[in-house]
Design a protein around this motif. Structure first.
Motif, short mmCIF file in Angstrom:
data_model
loop_
_atom_site.label_atom_id
_atom_site.label_comp_id
_atom_site.label_asym_id
_atom_site.label_seq_id
_atom_site.Cartn_x
_atom_site.Cartn_y
_atom_site.Cartn_z
N GLY A 146 0.87 -1.32 -0.26
CA GLY A 146 -0.43 -0.05 -0.34
C GLY A 146 0.73 1.11 -0.13
N GLU A 147 0.42 2.23 -0.02
CA GLU A 147 0.78 3.59 0.01
C GLU A 147 0.85 4.29 0.48
OE1 GLU A 147 2.20 6.77 -3.69
OE2 GLU A 147 0.02 6.10 -3.07
N GLU A 148 1.87 4.95 1.49
CA GLU A 148 1.86 5.22 2.70
C GLU A 148 1.40 6.81 2.59
OE1 GLU A 148 4.08 6.31 6.78
OE2 GLU A 148 4.51 4.45 6.12
N ILE A 149 0.12 7.69 2.83
CA ILE A 149 -0.04 8.74 2.63
C ILE A 149 0.24 9.67 3.44
CG2 ILE A 149 -2.00 10.21 2.17
CD1 ILE A 149 -0.82 8.40 -0.19
N GLU A 150 0.08 9.64 4.98
CA GLU A 150 0.34 10.55 5.73
C GLU A 150 1.12 9.54 7.37
OE1 GLU A 150 -3.04 13.31 7.34
OE2 GLU A 150 -3.81 11.51 6.77
N SER A 151 2.30 9.60 7.55
CA SER A 151 2.54 9.51 8.67
C SER A 151 2.84 10.13 10.85
CB SER A 151 3.87 9.96 8.77
OG SER A 151 4.63 10.86 8.18
N ALA A 152 2.05 11.52 9.97
CA ALA A 152 1.22 12.51 11.00
C ALA A 152 0.35 12.21 11.37
CB ALA A 152 1.16 13.89 10.69
N PRO A 153 -0.11 12.56 13.26
CA PRO A 153 -0.87 11.61 13.62
C PRO A 153 -2.39 12.38 13.21
CG PRO A 153 0.41 13.95 15.40
CD PRO A 153 0.81 13.56 13.45
N PRO A 154 -3.68 11.95 13.18
CA PRO A 154 -4.87 11.50 12.36
C PRO A 154 -5.50 13.63 12.44
CG PRO A 154 -5.05 9.65 13.95
CD PRO A 154 -4.02 10.99 14.13
N LEU A 155 -5.73 13.34 11.43
CA LEU A 155 -6.85 15.13 11.60
C LEU A 155 -7.49 15.45 12.24
CD1 LEU A 155 -6.40 16.38 7.59
CD2 LEU A 155 -5.70 17.16 8.80
N ARG A 156 -8.14 16.14 12.57
CA ARG A 156 -9.36 16.55 13.23
C ARG A 156 -10.17 17.25 12.74
NH1 ARG A 156 -6.25 19.27 18.49
NH2 ARG A 156 -5.60 20.13 16.78
N VAL A 157 -11.25 17.13 13.05
CA VAL A 157 -12.25 17.98 12.42
C VAL A 157 -11.91 19.89 11.74
CG1 VAL A 157 -15.03 18.28 11.85
CG2 VAL A 157 -13.90 16.27 12.50
N GLY A 158 -12.02 19.78 10.81
CA GLY A 158 -11.80 21.62 10.40
C GLY A 158 -10.85 21.41 10.15
N GLU A 159 -9.37 19.94 10.75
CA GLU A 159 -8.67 20.78 10.20
C GLU A 159 -8.22 20.59 8.65
OE1 GLU A 159 -3.72 18.75 12.58
OE2 GLU A 159 -5.58 18.47 12.85
N GLU A 160 -6.35 21.15 8.66
CA GLU A 160 -6.08 21.29 7.29
C GLU A 160 -4.87 20.70 6.99
OE1 GLU A 160 -5.08 24.30 3.35
OE2 GLU A 160 -7.90 24.07 3.83
N ARG A 161 -4.42 19.99 5.95
CA ARG A 161 -2.97 19.05 5.87
C ARG A 161 -2.31 18.92 4.25
NH1 ARG A 161 -1.95 14.35 10.05
NH2 ARG A 161 -2.05 16.04 11.45
N ALA A 162 -1.43 19.33 4.43
CA ALA A 162 -0.76 18.44 3.03
C ALA A 162 -0.02 17.66 3.32
CB ALA A 162 0.75 19.07 2.61
N ILE A 163 -1.12 16.37 2.09
CA ILE A 163 -0.55 14.98 2.39
C ILE A 163 0.29 14.72 1.24
CG2 ILE A 163 -2.50 14.49 3.39
CD1 ILE A 163 -4.14 13.64 0.49
N GLY A 164 1.13 14.00 1.57
CA GLY A 164 2.14 13.21 0.44
C GLY A 164 3.21 14.45 -0.40
#
Length: 570
Positions: A31-49
């Motif tokens: 599988g392709e590992e997309i995120e290694s950071a803590p899980p997003l919380r509702v309303g939070e925004e983050r770059a992936i990959g």
């Protein structure tokens, strides 16, 4: 245990599977590992990959699992430009029909696929994709180089497994069951329906399911003619198979040579199996291959009892029960080598013919559990070790060397552990440990495991360098391995320590005879070697002389011809 899948077979895969014995790699699809950071919380925004994709979580999903290629996902999405202009939606006209996407197939833009691979079931998220160039036919109304926004809701997905890793057999899991993989020996009962791609049914199981052992393949290159009410299978046809796993009976090769096989009919409780020396309580029926019962115990009162590894039942039954857990019901097939052997045996109900295969249906009701070593005090460990050593001595006296060796090993398992003990106990532990090593070494000599005998004696000598028995027994092993110089060293030291030891003197005398014979063979070997070298040298010398003579003759002839030519020329 119900689990259903759809499996797509290609004819090429069927041929490949048949040629390979039905095996395939057990490696999971990476599988392709997309995120290694803590899980997003509702309303939070983050770059992936590393692709410039950003994700904003709008609604959290369920569980922790996410889809991976080549899974088949069901989603709703709405695609807009940064100014809010709508260019794609699964909800056009108020419809609620979701879109099915095969991840990794290129059905949608790659950035959207990568985003979906980070989602959990029921999750809703907004993905902001960097500018991408679209063909005119790809997305009408989307300017080239425009950033794209996708609001995605992941409704569900089906796990897709490429069984052969080449697209030949693809399994799609429609519903999950108990998470246990089948083994090559297991017996399974399945309901199935096989269809061509045009939905024509070519095979179907009975309503109660069909039972077979794992290792089957499809129709191959030749196809199959129509039969009964089922359609023909054209050559080189791909087929879809809807499969529901009704039951799974694990089959274990207990003896390692397919001569004691255990099929679990009913699972038991826990993980602990009986250890050697523990008493088991079972109920069983023993029968021949034709169904004739030869003995039956534990049904009309108290369960049948026996001690594991004490030869109170056939070796095959003993070994099989030692792999069972409490409450397990199993069918055990025992070939004659692990049963009653090649002679007739009178049993409870009949005389069992020679070389008979035995079938046991056995239930492990309970067993006594000895204390584990880590649960014992130092005195309890010493007592258990001494008891096991005595049992080993008793077995050795009656010629049961293999079983005696196991008893000595078990004794050592109690007292080989590191840990602080009182000085008085440590002295006793050392005595028992050395005794077990020496006794085990004698068993190894009897069983012709000379390397292990050397190892055990060496462990004694590391603690007691002047132990005559260890030197003597190691010398015996060295002699058997024809390492005469090392044997000579051990015997010389043993005689220095105990000059009157008759056994050591006798072994030394035998060693001297072997040394004389060895020296004699060496002399003959080297003599033959030198003779052969001399003969070869003489042959080479003669060959060179002949070649020189021939060369001289050729030279003379050539010189004569040249002289004649010169004369003619003049």
């Amino acid at each position: 245990m119900v689990r259903s899948s759809r499996i797509t077979f290609s004819s090429a895969a069927a041929v490949a599977m048949a040629g390979a014995g039905g095996s395939s790699s057990d490696d999971d699809e990476a599988g392709e590992e997309i995120e290694s950071a803590p899980p997003l919380r509702v309303g939070e925004e983050r770059a992936i990959g590393p692709w410039g994709i950003r994700k904003r979580l709008l609604r959290d999903g369920q569980g922790w699992a996410t889809p991976v290629p080549p899974d088949e996902v069901s989603v709703h999405y709405v695609g807009t430009l940064p100014d809010g202009t709508l260019f794609a939606s699964t909800r056009d006209g108020g419809g609620e029909e979701p879109r099915t996407i095969n991840l990794g197939s290129g059905d949608v833009v790659a950035g959207l696929e990568r985003g979906i691979c980070t989602m959990k079931k029921g999750e809703k998220a907004l993905f902001m994709l960097p500018p991408l160039a679209y063909e005119d036919s790809g997305a009408p109304g989307v300017p080239i180089g425009s950033e794209l926004h996708f609001e995605v809701e992941l409704l569900s997905w089906l796990t897709v497994v490429d069984v052969c890793k080449n697209g030949g057999i693809v399994k799609k899991v429609l519903s999950t069951g108990v998470n246990r993989q089948t083994g090559e020996l297991d017996e399974v009962t399945v309901k199935y329906k096989i269809k061509l791609l045009d939905e024509s049914i070519v095979e179907e199981s009975p309503e109660e399911g069909s039972t077979f052992f794992v290792n089957e393949d499809a129709f191959g290159e030749q196809g199959r003619a129509a039969k009964n009410q089922f359609s023909a299978v054209p050559p080189n046809s791909a087929v879809n198979m809807d499969v529901e796993l009704v039951s799974l009976k694990p089959v274990v090769d207990v003896s390692g040579d397919l001569k004691v096989m255990k099929k679990t009919l009913k699972s038991g409780d826990g993980l602990r199996t009986p250890h050697d020396g523990e008493t088991v309580h079972i109920r069983y029926i023993g029968s021949l291959e034709d169904g004739t019962v030869f003995e039956k115990f534990g049904f009309d009162g108290e369960p049948f009892e026996f001690i594991i590894d004490e030869e109170q039942v056939t070796v095959g039954l003993d070994r099989a029960v030692a792999t069972m857990v409490k409450g397990e019901l199993a069918e055990v097939t025992v070939k004659f080598e692990y049963g009653f052997g090649s002679t007739e045996v009178q049993r409870q109900l009949i005389t069992v013919p020679s070389c008979s295969t035995l079938i046991y249906e056995v239930e492990l009701i309970d067993f006594t559990k000895e204390k584990e070593s880590w649960e014992m005090s130092a005195h309890e460990k010493l007592e258990a070790a001494e008891k096991s050593k005595v049992a080993g001595n008793d077995l050795f006296k009656i010629g049961k060397f293999q079983r005696a060796a196991k008893k000595y090993s078990k004794a050592l398992s109690y007292i080989n552990e590191d840990g602080h003990v009182e000085d008085e106990v440590e002295k006793l532990v050392k005595t028992v440990r050395i005794s077990c090593w020496l006794n085990h070494a004698v068993c190894c000599l009897k069983l012709k495991d000379f390397a292990q005998a050397i190892s055990l004696c060496s462990m004694v000598l590391e603690i007691e360098s002047c132990n005559v028995k260890a030197l003597y027994r190691r010398a015996q092993a060295y002699i058997e391995l024809y390492d005469l110089e090392l044997a000579k060293t051990d015997l010389r030291k043993a005689l220095e320590l105990d000059p009157n030891n008759k056994e050591v003197k006798l072994l030394q005398a035998n060693l001297k005879k072997l040394q004389v014979e060895s020296d004699k063979r060496d002399v003959e070997l080297y003599a033959n070697m030198f003779d052969r070298i001399t003969e070869e040298s003489d042959a080479v010398s003669k060959k060179r002389k002949v070649e020189n003579v021939n060369h001289n003759e050729e030279t003379k002839s050539s010189d004569a011809e040249e002289a004649l030519e010169v004369v003619k020329g003049h």
